[in-house]
Design an enzyme around this catalytic site. Structure first.
Site, PDB file in Angstrom:
ATOM      1  N   SER A  53      41.498  41.384  40.506  1.00  0.00           N
ATOM      2  CA  SER A  53      40.341  41.738  41.307  1.00  0.00           C
ATOM      3  C   SER A  53      40.753  42.398  42.615  1.00  0.00           C
ATOM      4  O   SER A  53      41.400  43.435  42.619  1.00  0.00           O
ATOM      5  CB  SER A  53      39.474  40.501  41.520  1.00  0.00           C
ATOM      6  N   HIS A  66      35.113  38.829  33.847  1.00  0.00           N
ATOM      7  CA  HIS A  66      36.102  38.965  34.925  1.00  0.00           C
ATOM      8  C   HIS A  66      37.074  37.787  34.862  1.00  0.00           C
ATOM      9  O   HIS A  66      37.000  36.848  35.651  1.00  0.00           O
ATOM     10  CB  HIS A  66      35.348  38.988  36.259  1.00  0.00           C
ATOM     11  N   ASP A 104      33.251  42.940  31.768  1.00  0.00           N
ATOM     12  CA  ASP A 104      33.332  42.594  33.188  1.00  0.00           C
ATOM     13  C   ASP A 104      32.147  43.229  33.915  1.00  0.00           C
ATOM     14  O   ASP A 104      32.077  44.452  34.059  1.00  0.00           O
ATOM     15  CB  ASP A 104      34.652  43.100  33.771  1.00  0.00           C
TER      16      ASP A 104
END
Length: 664
Positions: free
Chosen positions: A206, A343, A312
């Site tokens: 991320s 995610h 995601d």
């Protein structure tokens, strides 16, 4: 056994083990050598021969050369280091694995939200995640960098801008002898990385992986590889989709969330710029240009191992697709894993295979071992929960974008999808309903509803695979001065998939733990196991994209629409790799606001689609011929999709404003 005799035997055994480990360490080749002790007569690999318990744990503050908080002093970022002590004593230098993050004190890392911890003297004790536990005994240093304005670093968070990127780039420079480091945050005693050979690999999920992308895009020397997991490639595309807002706030909110308490008091000017230069209109500004790493892909020297969940909905796969394509155009060495999750880190859906692959990747690119990983298939794709396939090149070389076109059907809003265009003057009409999402649209594909227009093939006579990024060009006439559009691809047919819309985004966390490397009292290598969380569905959304129709003339600048006038816009859809099986149908949906994934416009428009001027370009493996063959004739009766009593995948939750989500 008498106590004294037992003690002597244990001591002797310990000395032998230590001697063997030391001898093995001495015999291991220096970093960069093309060989190592064989693994069962197979390819070379680094071995856990160094002490983790006695590893060197230290903190250094690296000068970034920037003054983000405007106090007249160059900012220093905190760098926590854990490295084996034996190589330095043997006169050997070692490579570095680095994770630069804003989350080490505010939010935590990994499925268990681990934070950095320190002893009473401020020395690092716990390094989140398993990278240190697993790789330090194998001869790597692990470096955890606090981005500017977070935890123990000076400066301010600027959400993907030069302060963030320079936080990590300066550390790569320091590891290569090009930047200044200090033993304290404010003192003058210098610290050098004389134990490092300069070879650095960056990894992170991320926000952390995003920083890795940004640093690679500077072309900094010494950065040999990056492993971005669910990472952003352009921050504009994190907050907007062609002008349509994806969140109800901008980067200023995220900056305030991750900054240390003391940074909030000194970074008001940076916060103000994040507000003023990131207007909620969705217009492209200089701020977004600074945070677009795709445009600088030609500077990337590092190899790239990209990992992303195809479902995601936090960092959408548009980020992966445009970054991957730019790297491919420039011939960057690369590898990719695509999962069915949201995610989620691969450590939490394919743990053993992931750690082994990552180990071999770092051994090759940081230690120089010729273990063959660079010659293995480029792509691993999850086809069904825990079932994977590989491709030598991704997308496959036979993939070609093919134009398919919507046509009218037997009732309004239920049309066809075929190679030939509709007759001029053919239209479909829908009214934006912000209360509905792609989940409702897909469920209602076979019946007329007022909120969407759907188009689908007949049941396929053979499998049809899409691999890569798609676009949908829409010509629409609105009734109001503002309008948002969604374009969604759907596989209609029964399947069991990961429940990516659930809180675990496709995984369930268990209570049992497995261990990955060595542990100390303050830093365990043991992490909770997971399993796939699955759901039976009768349709699967495989790609989606959104746009503000007002950006029809310029993707970076919206303008008011004239009611009753037709506008043409091309919508980018997220990258995917999906096989629509024989007997299923492929569908395209065009609608307005996708609830919880984009914000609605200021009005509630009705839009009329000109079907003759609307089309989709889809990346079929096998190109147009594959689509024609899959849609020719009639599917066998046994392949006709059966009705599945299922609630389907959990509806997407309101979009997060933090790249990291619940599984950061």
């Amino acid at each position: 056994m008498p106590i004294r005799a037992r003690y002597i035997r244990l001591t002797y055994r310990s000395l032998v083990v230590a001697a063997v480990a030391a001898l093995t360490a001495v015999l291991l080749p220096p970093a960069g050598a093309q060989g190592a002790a064989p693994r069962d007569s197979g390819p070379p690999e680094s071995r856990p021969v160094y002490s983790y318990e006695n590893a060197v744990r230290e903190s250094v503050w690296v000068d970034t050369g920037l003054d983000g908080d405007g106090n007249g002093k160059s900012d220093r970022v905190a760098v926590d280091i854990v490295r084996p002590g034996e190589p330095a004593r043997q006169g050997r230098k070692i490579p570095v694995i680095m994770d630069a993050s804003p989350y080490y004190s505010c939010c935590g890392r990994g499925n268990e939200s681990q934070l950095k911890t320190y002893d009473a003297d401020g020395r690092p004790v716990q390094f989140p995640l398993y990278y240190d536990n697993y790789f330090v005994p194998r001869g790597y240093a692990f470096v955890a960098v606090d981005l500017a304005g977070t935890n123990r670093s000076d400066g301010c968070v600027d959400v993907g801008g030069r302060f963030d990127v320079q936080s990590a780039k300066a550390v790569v420079d320091w590891l290569n002898g090009r930047a200044r480091g200090y033993t304290t945050r404010t003192g003058g005693e210098r610290a050098t990385a004389d134990w490092s050979d300069g070879r650095t690999g960056m990894i992170g999920k991320s926000y952390d992986g995003t920083v890795a992308n940004g640093v690679a895009a500077t072309g900094v020397d010494g950065l040999r590889t990056i492993v971005p997991i669910g990472a952003i490639s352009s921050w504009y595309d994190y907050y907007f989709a062609q002008g349509a807002p994806l969140y109800d706030s901008g980067p200023d909110w995220l900056s305030g969330y991750v900054e240390s308490p003391e940074a909030r008091g000194r970074c008001a000017a940076v916060q103000r710029r994040l507000v003023d230069q990131a207007p909620r209109t969705g217009d492209w500004t200089k701020l977004w240009g600074e945070r677009d790493y795709v445009k600088s892909a030609d500077k990337v020297k590092a190899s790239v191992f990209a990992v992303h969940g195809m479902q995601d909905l936090n960092v959408r796969t548009k980020h992966l697709g445009q970054w991957w394509d730019a790297l491919a155009d420039r011939g960057v060495e690369r590898k990719i894993w695509l999962s069915q999750t949201g995610h989620v880190d691969p450590f939490d859906y394919r743990r053993a295979e992931w750690v082994d692959t990552l180990h071999r990747w770092f051994d090759h690119y940081l230690l120089g071992y010729d273990n063959g990983i660079d010659r293995e298939p480029m792509a691993d794709i999850e086809r069904h929960p825990d079932q994977w396939s590989t491709d030598q090149v991704w997308p496959p070389r036979t993939t070609h974008r093919t134009t398919v076109r919507p046509g009218p059907g037997g009732e309004p809003g239920v049309g066809t999808l075929a190679p030939k265009p509709a007759r001029p003057g053919t239209t479909e009409t829908f009214t934006d309903d912000p209360a509905q999402s792609e989940t409702e649209w897909a469920a209602d594909l076979d019946r007329t509803t007022g909120a969407k227009a759907g188009f689908r093939t007949a049941p396929l006579t053979r499998d049809l695979r899409l691999a890569g990024s798609s676009t949908v060009t829409v010509t629409a006439t609105p009734t109001t001065s503002t309008a948002h559009l969604s374009a969604v691809l759907v596989d209609i047919g029964p399947d069991t998939i990961r429940d990516y819309g659930s809180s675990g985004e496709g995984i369930t966390t268990l209570t049992d733990r497995t261990c990955w490397g060595a542990s100390t009292t303050g830093d365990s290598s043991c992490f909770k196991e997971t399993r796939a969380r699955t759901v039976a569905v009768d349709r699967t959304v495989l790609s989606r994209g959104w746009a503000d129709l007002g950006t029809y003339a310029s993707a970076g600048h919206g303008r008011p629409l004239v009611p009753g006038r037709a506008y043409t816009i091309t919508i980018d859809l997220a990258a995917t790799d999906h096989v629509v099986p024989a007997g299923h149908r492929l569908a395209l949906i065009v609608a307005g606001t996708d609830r919880d994934l984009i914000d609605p416009p200021d009005s509630t428009p009705t839009l009329t689609l000109d079907l003759a001027r609307t089309s989709a370009k889809l990346p079929f493996v096998g190109g147009a011929g594959a689509f024609v063959r899959a849609t020719a004739g009639s599917a066998p009766a046994t392949a006709t999709p059966r009705a599945v009593h299922s609630e389907g995948v959990t509806s997407p939750r309101p979009a997060r404003r933090i790249p990291g989500g619940s599984h950061s």
